[in-house]
Design a protein around this motif. Structure first.
Motif, PDB file in Angstrom:
ATOM      1  N   ILE A   1       0.844  -1.202   0.000  1.00 46.39           N
ATOM      2  CA  ILE A   1       0.000   0.000   0.000  1.00 46.39           C
ATOM      3  C   ILE A   1       0.871   1.241   0.000  1.00 46.39           C
ATOM      4  N   GLU A   2       1.916   1.203   0.797  1.00 40.79           N
ATOM      5  CA  GLU A   2       2.789   2.376   0.895  1.00 40.79           C
ATOM      6  C   GLU A   2       3.427   2.698  -0.450  1.00 40.79           C
ATOM      7  N   SER A   3       3.956   1.663  -1.115  1.00 41.39           N
ATOM      8  CA  SER A   3       4.649   1.980  -2.357  1.00 41.39           C
ATOM      9  C   SER A   3       3.650   2.414  -3.432  1.00 41.39           C
ATOM     10  N   LEU A   4       2.461   1.792  -3.424  1.00 38.37           N
ATOM     11  CA  LEU A   4       1.445   2.178  -4.408  1.00 38.37           C
ATOM     12  C   LEU A   4       1.011   3.628  -4.188  1.00 38.37           C
ATOM     13  N   LEU A   5       0.749   3.986  -2.924  1.00 36.06           N
ATOM     14  CA  LEU A   5       0.265   5.338  -2.662  1.00 36.06           C
ATOM     15  C   LEU A   5       1.351   6.389  -2.919  1.00 36.06           C
ATOM     16  N   ARG A   6       2.590   6.056  -2.625  1.00 31.92           N
ATOM     17  CA  ARG A   6       3.684   6.998  -2.908  1.00 31.92           C
ATOM     18  C   ARG A   6       3.717   7.304  -4.402  1.00 31.92           C
ATOM     19  N   GLN A   7       3.555   6.232  -5.168  1.00 30.59           N
ATOM     20  CA  GLN A   7       3.570   6.366  -6.615  1.00 30.59           C
ATOM     21  C   GLN A   7       2.376   7.219  -7.076  1.00 30.59           C
ATOM     22  N   ARG A   8       1.182   6.875  -6.595  1.00 29.24           N
ATOM     23  CA  ARG A   8      -0.021   7.586  -7.034  1.00 29.24           C
ATOM     24  C   ARG A   8      -0.033   9.029  -6.563  1.00 29.24           C
ATOM     25  N   ARG A   9       0.586   9.272  -5.407  1.00 31.43           N
ATOM     26  CA  ARG A   9       0.589  10.642  -4.876  1.00 31.43           C
ATOM     27  C   ARG A   9       1.865  11.381  -5.244  1.00 31.43           C
ATOM     28  N   ARG A  10       2.653  10.753  -6.129  1.00 29.50           N
ATOM     29  CA  ARG A  10       3.876  11.369  -6.667  1.00 29.50           C
ATOM     30  C   ARG A  10       4.810  11.890  -5.576  1.00 29.50           C
ATOM     31  N   ILE A  11       5.112  11.018  -4.629  1.00 26.69           N
ATOM     32  CA  ILE A  11       6.080  11.387  -3.591  1.00 26.69           C
ATOM     33  C   ILE A  11       7.446  10.935  -4.062  1.00 26.69           C
ATOM     34  N   ARG A  12       8.407  11.870  -4.068  1.00 28.95           N
ATOM     35  CA  ARG A  12       9.726  11.527  -4.598  1.00 28.95           C
ATOM     36  C   ARG A  12      10.556  10.776  -3.553  1.00 28.95           C
ATOM     37  N   GLY A  13      11.653  10.166  -4.066  1.00 26.31           N
ATOM     38  CA  GLY A  13      12.510   9.285  -3.261  1.00 26.31           C
ATOM     39  C   GLY A  13      12.771   9.719  -1.822  1.00 26.31           C
ATOM     40  N   GLY A  14      13.347  10.927  -1.661  1.00 26.51           N
ATOM     41  CA  GLY A  14      13.767  11.324  -0.315  1.00 26.51           C
ATOM     42  C   GLY A  14      12.633  11.824   0.566  1.00 26.51           C
ATOM     43  N   GLU A  15      11.492  12.120  -0.021  1.00 25.90           N
ATOM     44  CA  GLU A  15      10.414  12.748   0.751  1.00 25.90           C
ATOM     45  C   GLU A  15       9.712  11.754   1.684  1.00 25.90           C
ATOM     46  N   GLU A  16       9.153  12.317   2.736  1.00 28.46           N
ATOM     47  CA  GLU A  16       8.401  11.482   3.679  1.00 28.46           C
ATOM     48  C   GLU A  16       7.007  11.202   3.158  1.00 28.46           C
ATOM     49  N   ASP A  17       6.414  10.120   3.611  1.00 25.21           N
ATOM     50  CA  ASP A  17       5.024   9.828   3.258  1.00 25.21           C
ATOM     51  C   ASP A  17       4.130  10.944   3.775  1.00 25.21           C
ATOM     52  N   ASP A  18       3.073  11.270   2.995  1.00 24.35           N
ATOM     53  CA  ASP A  18       2.089  12.225   3.520  1.00 24.35           C
ATOM     54  C   ASP A  18       0.812  11.478   3.865  1.00 24.35           C
ATOM     55  N   PHE A  19       0.990  10.214   4.193  1.00 23.16           N
ATOM     56  CA  PHE A  19      -0.134   9.379   4.621  1.00 23.16           C
ATOM     57  C   PHE A  19       0.440   8.349   5.591  1.00 23.16           C
ATOM     58  N   ASN A  20      -0.407   7.546   6.108  1.00 24.40           N
ATOM     59  CA  ASN A  20      -0.020   6.707   7.214  1.00 24.40           C
ATOM     60  C   ASN A  20      -0.798   5.398   7.194  1.00 24.40           C
ATOM     61  N   VAL A  21      -0.076   4.280   7.154  1.00 26.49           N
ATOM     62  CA  VAL A  21      -0.774   2.993   7.190  1.00 26.49           C
ATOM     63  C   VAL A  21      -0.588   2.388   8.573  1.00 26.49           C
ATOM     64  N   ARG A  22      -1.696   2.127   9.242  1.00 28.93           N
ATOM     65  CA  ARG A  22      -1.578   1.585  10.597  1.00 28.93           C
ATOM     66  C   ARG A  22      -2.237   0.226  10.648  1.00 28.93           C
ATOM     67  N   ASP A  23      -1.526  -0.710  11.293  1.00 34.78           N
ATOM     68  CA  ASP A  23      -2.222  -1.970  11.511  1.00 34.78           C
ATOM     69  C   ASP A  23      -2.644  -2.054  12.964  1.00 34.78           C
ATOM     70  N   MET A  24      -3.439  -3.051  13.301  1.00 30.42           N
ATOM     71  CA  MET A  24      -4.030  -3.115  14.629  1.00 30.42           C
ATOM     72  C   MET A  24      -2.978  -3.298  15.714  1.00 30.42           C
ATOM     73  N   ARG A  25      -1.925  -4.055  15.356  1.00 25.71           N
ATOM     74  CA  ARG A  25      -0.879  -4.256  16.355  1.00 25.71           C
ATOM     75  C   ARG A  25      -0.253  -2.929  16.717  1.00 25.71           C
ATOM     76  N   GLU A  26      -0.127  -2.080  15.679  1.00 28.12           N
ATOM     77  CA  GLU A  26       0.482  -0.782  15.915  1.00 28.12           C
ATOM     78  C   GLU A  26      -0.406   0.082  16.811  1.00 28.12           C
ATOM     79  N   ILE A  27      -1.709   0.011  16.518  1.00 23.39           N
ATOM     80  CA  ILE A  27      -2.653   0.784  17.330  1.00 23.39           C
ATOM     81  C   ILE A  27      -2.608   0.293  18.775  1.00 23.39           C
ATOM     82  N   GLN A  28      -2.496  -1.033  18.882  1.00 24.02           N
ATOM     83  CA  GLN A  28      -2.392  -1.621  20.210  1.00 24.02           C
ATOM     84  C   GLN A  28      -1.137  -1.111  20.923  1.00 24.02           C
ATOM     85  N   ARG A  29      -0.058  -1.021  20.142  1.00 26.21           N
ATOM     86  CA  ARG A  29       1.199  -0.538  20.694  1.00 26.21           C
ATOM     87  C   ARG A  29       1.063   0.897  21.176  1.00 26.21           C
ATOM     88  N   VAL A  30       0.411   1.699  20.329  1.00 29.10           N
ATOM     89  CA  VAL A  30       0.225   3.106  20.693  1.00 29.10           C
ATOM     90  C   VAL A  30      -0.592   3.207  21.978  1.00 29.10           C
TER      91      VAL A  30
END
Ligand SMILES: Nc1ncnc2c1ncn2[C@@H]1O[C@H](COP(=O)(O)OP(=O)(O)OP(=O)(O)O)[C@@H](O)[C@H]1O
Ligand SMILES: [Mg+2]
Lengths: 405, 242
Positions: free
Chosen positions: A242-271
């Motif tokens: 998902i991350e690589s697809l969205l970076r491509q679709r949102r035209r984020i260049r190599g060095g730039e940070e994601d402007d979106f966020n993919v969270r899974d449940m384990r991560e939410i649990q961690r938070v």
């Protein structure tokens, strides 16, 4: 002098000043009981949250706009480019580790039926929503691809909305008005009840995303993408895709940070774990402070006691007590005081935790480990803060102590 | 055992040499003892006499290892007291000396029985023996049946007798008594003196006793008179003792 004789002596001395002993030990009581209560409640809440999250489906992912650095829950939507239904479809189509992807946009709206109305949460969704959440209509039908294509005026409602707006009647087939949009109820979702956080999970209306976009929001934006991975084992893979697809679709260049966020449940649990961890640390420090204050209280009263009983100390020294007998006597007294406070604190803490667990429907377990630790800490407090007054007593010279007025 | 005071050729049990005691410092300094030489022999019964403020209690406190001299030497059986550790002094106070204070110095809110048991507690005597010996000691001073009484429930004379029982309960070698009969009527005083004299005669208990009362002092074989921090007379009274 043997320890049992000293302990008996200490109990006698303390019981002579019952009120004073009780007040002195109050700091320790409060410190210990709050430690126990917080510990028990924290454990209960964490257990409940984990249950809740695993009931959501451990293979679920949530994609939010906004960068990683904008807060633990991906907040800071300001300035973030919203997703489109095209993004959602692309994820469902191209990411091999993804089973389904659903678009979700939401707002709060007043739903009206005849004379009755209710403020509720309105979600514009794509039909994949039902599969991703593993949650379907209990009567009537789910929204489908046809509804989405035609932007039909059909909605599915939650149990709370149904009960509130239609009384006991079956809402399926009835009319529902959202602002100037009049739509038909085609389904009633299965009831979910109240969440851990006290939120009513059945208080919502679902519309096809297209209808929501045209008639309510006025734009085609997608607020959140809900994704289910093929399996729990492949959530990481799905996330990467998902991350690589969205970076491509949102035209984020190599060095730039994601402007979106993919969270899974384990991560939410961690938070959530981090949040409860921070809270626990905070409360633990409050408890630690009150234990230290309690210890100082004990030291203070022991110093008073040494002064009051200087003649007694003199008499004991004169008839053969050694310095270490006197030291032991006052130290044991301080420890007995602190230990009694600790025991009382454990008792109150456990009862308090039980009461809170009852009130908030949290699971309850007797916090044996925390109780043991808290008790040990209060005994230690007694030793630490009892040593100074006891040494003061033991250093007295017999004749000076006897002369003391 | 031979009559006390008849064998001064033996080595002294307690020995003071040039002992002074100065209270306070500088301008306010006050010498309560001004160079005392005193030998107490085993089995002696010594009465200490003298005006109020002449230094009798100060001297008794030094003898009982409760206080230390400002200068001079104090030896117990030839051992220099100044060289002993606090713990050894505590043991001496517990095992060798019985002290009866001028004020009774009983523990408040503590029963007669418990007061008398105290020295035994610090001597490590078992609970059962403690109970038994304290009862015996109380009975020997005529207080059988008053074991549970608190000091404030006892008359002055009864309190004094509890103090004497406490001093004797651990069977000391030396009884140091600072006016033990000061608060007693003459009949009770005589009873206590009979008890003390008996202990001296039969068990060879060494007794040093401060008193203002010439009749009481008549029980002692030797009179030491204090005057302004010095010993003004020290003499055997062979005609003494009943
Ligand atoms: N701790 C002290 N500080 C200052 N002066 C003291 C102290 N103890 C005793 N003195 C003084 O030393 C002197 C001797 O006191 P001591 O108690 O030995 O007298 P005493 O012979 O026992 O008198 P009494 O017959 O009244 O009991 C007194 O003048 C007293 O004021
Ligand atoms: Mg005196």
């Amino acid at each position: 002098m043997r320890l049992d004789a000293t302990a008996a002596l200490a109990l006698k001395a303390l019981s002579r000043n019952k009120m004073r002993s009780l007040l002195t030990t109050l700091g320790v009581v409060i410190g210990v009981s709050s430690v126990i209560m917080m510990q028990a409640m924290g454990e209960g809440a964490t257990a409940l949250v984990s249950n809740e999250i695993s009931s959501l489906g451990s293979n679920m992912l949530i994609v939010l706009p906004g960068g990683e650095s904008k807060g633990p829950f991906g907040g800071g939507l300001r300035g973030a480019v919203p997703f489109t239904r095209g993004d959602v479809e692309a994820i469902g189509r191209e990411c091999t580790a993804v089973r389904r992807a659903a678009a979700v946009s939401s707002t709060v709206i007043r739903a009206v039926v005849g004379e009755r109305n209710r403020s509720t949460s309105l979600m514009g969704i794509t039909p994949e929503f039902f599969d991703v959440r593993g949650w379907h209509s209990a009567s009537g039908r789910d929204l489908d691809g046809e509804d989405l294509r035609q932007a039909s005026k059909a909605c599915v409602i939650g149990q709370t909305v149904a009960t509130d707006l239609y009384g006991g009647q079956d809402p399926v087939g009835a009319e529902l008005r959202l602002h100037d949009l009049s739509c038909k109820v085609v389904g009633l979702m299965a009831a979910k009840g109240v969440s851990t956080f006290g939120q009513d999970q059945d208080d919502f209306v679902l519309l096809p995303h297209t209808t929501f976009a045209r008639r309510i929001a006025g734009d085609e934006h997608v607020g959140t993408i809900m994704v289910s991975a093929v399996s729990e084992a492949r959530t990481d893979e799905a996330k990467a895709q998902i991350e690589s697809l969205l970076r491509q679709r949102r035209r984020i260049r190599g060095g730039e940070e994601d402007d979106f966020n993919v969270r899974d449940m384990r991560e939410i649990q961690r938070v959530l774990g981090t949040v409860t961890g921070v809270l626990t640390t905070l409360l633990a420090s409050v408890a630690a402070i009150s234990l230290v204050v309690g210890g100082i209280g004990i030291m203070n009263i022991m110093l008073v006691s040494v002064t009051e009983r200087t003649r007694e100390i003199g008499i004991r020294l004169a008839i053969g007590a050694q310095a270490r007998d006197i030291l032991q006597q006052f130290l044991v007294e301080a420890v007995v005081l602190a230990a009694a406070g600790g025991a009382l604190g454990v008792l109150l803490g456990v009862l308090g935790a039980l009461a809170v667990a009852e009130a908030f429907h949290l699971p309850f377990r007797v916090p044996i480990f925390a109780s043991a630790i808290a008790f040990a800490v209060s005994v230690t407090i007694g030793v630490v803060f009892g040593v100074f007054p006891a040494r003061k007593a033991a250093r007295l010279k017999p004749i000076e102590a006897l002369r003391f007025e | 055992m031979s009559d006390a005071g008849q064998t001064p050729t033996r080595a002294p049990l307690l020995s003071l040499r040039g002992v002074t005691k100065v209270f306070g410092a500088g301008e306010a300094a006050f010498a309560a003892l001004k160079g005392i030489d005193l030998d107490i022999f085993p089995g002696e019964f010594v009465a200490i006499l003298g005006a109020s403020g002449s230094g009798k209690s100060t001297c008794m406190n030094i003898l009982g290892c409760l206080d230390t001299p400002t200068s001079g030497r104090y030896q117990i059986e030839g051992v220099e007291v100044g060289s002993l550790s606090e713990d050894v002094l505590a043991r001496l106070r517990n095992e060798r000396f019985g002290f009866v204070f001028q004020g009774f110095n009983l523990l408040r809110r503590t029963s007669a029985q418990e007061n008398v048991e105290l020295p035994l507690i610090y001597a490590g005597v078992s609970r059962r023996d403690r109970d038994l010996r304290a009862r015996e000691a109380l009975a020997s001073v005529g207080l059988a049946g008053r074991e549970r009484a608190l000091p404030n429930e006892l008359s002055g004379g009864q309190q004094q007798r509890v103090a004497i029982a406490r001093a004797l309960v651990n069977r000391p070698a030396v009884l140091l008594a600072d006016e033990p009969t000061g608060n007693l009527d003459s009949r009770t005083g005589r009873e206590i003196m009979a008890l003390i004299t008996q202990l001296n005669r039969e068990l060879g208990l060494t007794i040093v006793m401060v008193t203002h009362d010439r009749d009481i002092a008549a029980h002692a074989a030797r009179h030491v008179v204090f005057l302004d921090g010095e010993i003004s007379s020290d003499g055997q009274r062979p005609e003494a003792a009943a």
